[in-house]
Design a protein around this motif. Structure first.
Motif, PDB file in Angstrom:
ATOM      1  N   ARG A 212       0.857  -1.185   0.000  1.00 37.92           N
ATOM      2  CA  ARG A 212       0.000   0.000   0.000  1.00 37.92           C
ATOM      3  C   ARG A 212       0.890   1.230   0.000  1.00 37.92           C
ATOM      4  O   ARG A 212       1.705   1.412   0.902  1.00 37.92           O
ATOM      5  N   GLU A 213       0.754   2.038  -1.040  1.00 36.20           N
ATOM      6  CA  GLU A 213       1.558   3.248  -1.183  1.00 36.20           C
ATOM      7  C   GLU A 213       3.044   2.954  -0.993  1.00 36.20           C
ATOM      8  O   GLU A 213       3.745   3.602  -0.207  1.00 36.20           O
ATOM      9  N   ASP A 214       3.510   1.923  -1.705  1.00 38.24           N
ATOM     10  CA  ASP A 214       4.923   1.531  -1.741  1.00 38.24           C
ATOM     11  C   ASP A 214       5.451   0.993  -0.413  1.00 38.24           C
ATOM     12  O   ASP A 214       6.671   0.909  -0.222  1.00 38.24           O
ATOM     13  N   SER A 230      -7.867  -8.861  15.053  1.00 32.81           N
ATOM     14  CA  SER A 230      -7.045  -8.717  13.855  1.00 32.81           C
ATOM     15  C   SER A 230      -6.226  -7.436  13.952  1.00 32.81           C
ATOM     16  O   SER A 230      -6.616  -6.483  14.627  1.00 32.81           O
ATOM     17  N   ILE A 231      -5.086  -7.451  13.261  1.00 36.19           N
ATOM     18  CA  ILE A 231      -4.220  -6.269  13.272  1.00 36.19           C
ATOM     19  C   ILE A 231      -3.418  -6.242  11.981  1.00 36.19           C
ATOM     20  O   ILE A 231      -3.038  -7.291  11.443  1.00 36.19           O
ATOM     21  N   THR A 232      -3.197  -5.042  11.458  1.00 40.04           N
ATOM     22  CA  THR A 232      -2.384  -4.828  10.265  1.00 40.04           C
ATOM     23  C   THR A 232      -1.306  -3.810  10.588  1.00 40.04           C
ATOM     24  O   THR A 232      -1.595  -2.744  11.139  1.00 40.04           O
ATOM     25  N   LEU A 233      -0.067  -4.138  10.230  1.00 45.19           N
ATOM     26  CA  LEU A 233       1.079  -3.295  10.538  1.00 45.19           C
ATOM     27  C   LEU A 233       2.062  -3.283   9.373  1.00 45.19           C
ATOM     28  O   LEU A 233       2.083  -4.227   8.559  1.00 45.19           O
ATOM     29  N   PRO A 234       2.902  -2.258   9.285  1.00 47.22           N
ATOM     30  CA  PRO A 234       3.992  -2.310   8.305  1.00 47.22           C
ATOM     31  C   PRO A 234       4.853  -3.550   8.551  1.00 47.22           C
ATOM     32  O   PRO A 234       5.192  -3.860   9.695  1.00 47.22           O
TER      33      PRO A 234
END
Length: 286
Positions: A212-214, A230-234
């Motif tokens: 997402r966005e490089d 749930s979790i989303t991280l770099p």
């Protein structure tokens, strides 16, 4: 007026969203000072009640929770009766999203999570539950004094029956590494840098990976007793291992890494989880 105090009444282990650092695991110790008149027993507050009631209130406010600064411009929240989704996005930390049962999150009307900002909110919260003879309360929140290296990490333990199952709770922890009986500051510092503001996750909990966005991102999800998480991280802020992320398994993981790197050396790993608790592993036992 009389004052009763309890030093190190409790330590709270939690995570919080920071617009500069991202998801941060933290541990604060808490000293309590209760001011008021003596009751019929000649006490401001019975020590037994302080240790039970006050500790329960403070822990319920922050312990094993994700603290959200709702006044932060880059943070947004969407809640239902049972679940809440929190997102944060900016140029510094990228995109972070966490969905969990509402009891796993504390929404605080703050621009940032800090000792000075959280303390008055916690004081206001606990004060309303104190007996009438207690006229005021002072709280001293502070991090453990650590000589040597330490790191901040977040994780979730889906198999845990208590609050450790929450997918975004964390700790500020020290690490002690002994190589052939001698403590190695260099090795400790290397691991502290590797796990700086990290999310420690199990590979089996990966639910998605995308760009997402490089920037590369990794999502984790699981169902536990308290509900769906749930979790989303770099991706660069995630460190994945093959097992669950209990402190016992984490210390064993570190020991295994050392055994591969230095098979001829004897290494002892003392990995902490917050204050004064943790696990020990030995490379020559693996």
């Amino acid at each position: 007026m009389n004052t009763l105090f309890v030093k190190k009444l409790t330590s709270v282990d939690f995570s919080f969203l920071c617009p500069e650092r991202g998801l941060v695991g933290e541990t604060w110790l808490v000293d309590v000072f209760l001011h008021g008149k003596l009751n019929q027993e000649g006490m401001v507050f019975d020590f037994g009640h302080v240790k039970k009631q006050m500790k329960s209130l403070i822990d319920g406010f922050a312990d094993h929770k994700l603290l959200i600064p709702t006044a932060c411009p880059s943070v947004s929240c969407a809640a239902t009766d049972e679940n809440i989704t929190v997102t944060m996005q900016n140029d510094s930390c990228g995109y972070i999203s966490c969905t969990s049962p509402v009891q796993a999150v504390s929404l605080l009307n703050l621009k940032e999570i800090s000792l000075s900002a959280v303390t008055p909110l916690l004081k206001k919260y606990v004060k309303q539950y104190l007996p009438a003879n207690v006229t005021d309360v002072d709280l001293h929140l502070y991090p453990e004094a650590i000589e040597g290296s330490f790191y901040h990490y977040s994780h979730g333990l889906k198999k845990h029956k208590g609050d450790c199952q929450r997918i975004a709770h964390g700790h500020r922890s020290k690490i002690e590494i002994f190589v052939d009986g001698e403590r190695s500051a260099e090795a400790e510092n290397n691991w502290a840098n590797l796990w700086k503001d990290i999310y420690l996750a199990s590979q089996e909990d990966i639910s998605d990976q995308f760009t997402r966005e490089d920037m590369q991102y990794t999502s984790f999800s699981y169902i536990a007793i308290q509900g769906e998480f749930s979790i989303t991280l770099p991706s660069h802020k995630c460190y994945m291992i093959e097992t669950d992320t209990t402190v016992e398994l984490l210390s064993e993981h570190v020991a295994k890494v050392f055994k591969k790197q230095y098979p001829e050396k004897s290494v002892r790993i003392m990995l902490y989880e917050g204050v004064d608790k943790g696990a020990v592993s030995y490379s020559n036992n693996l």
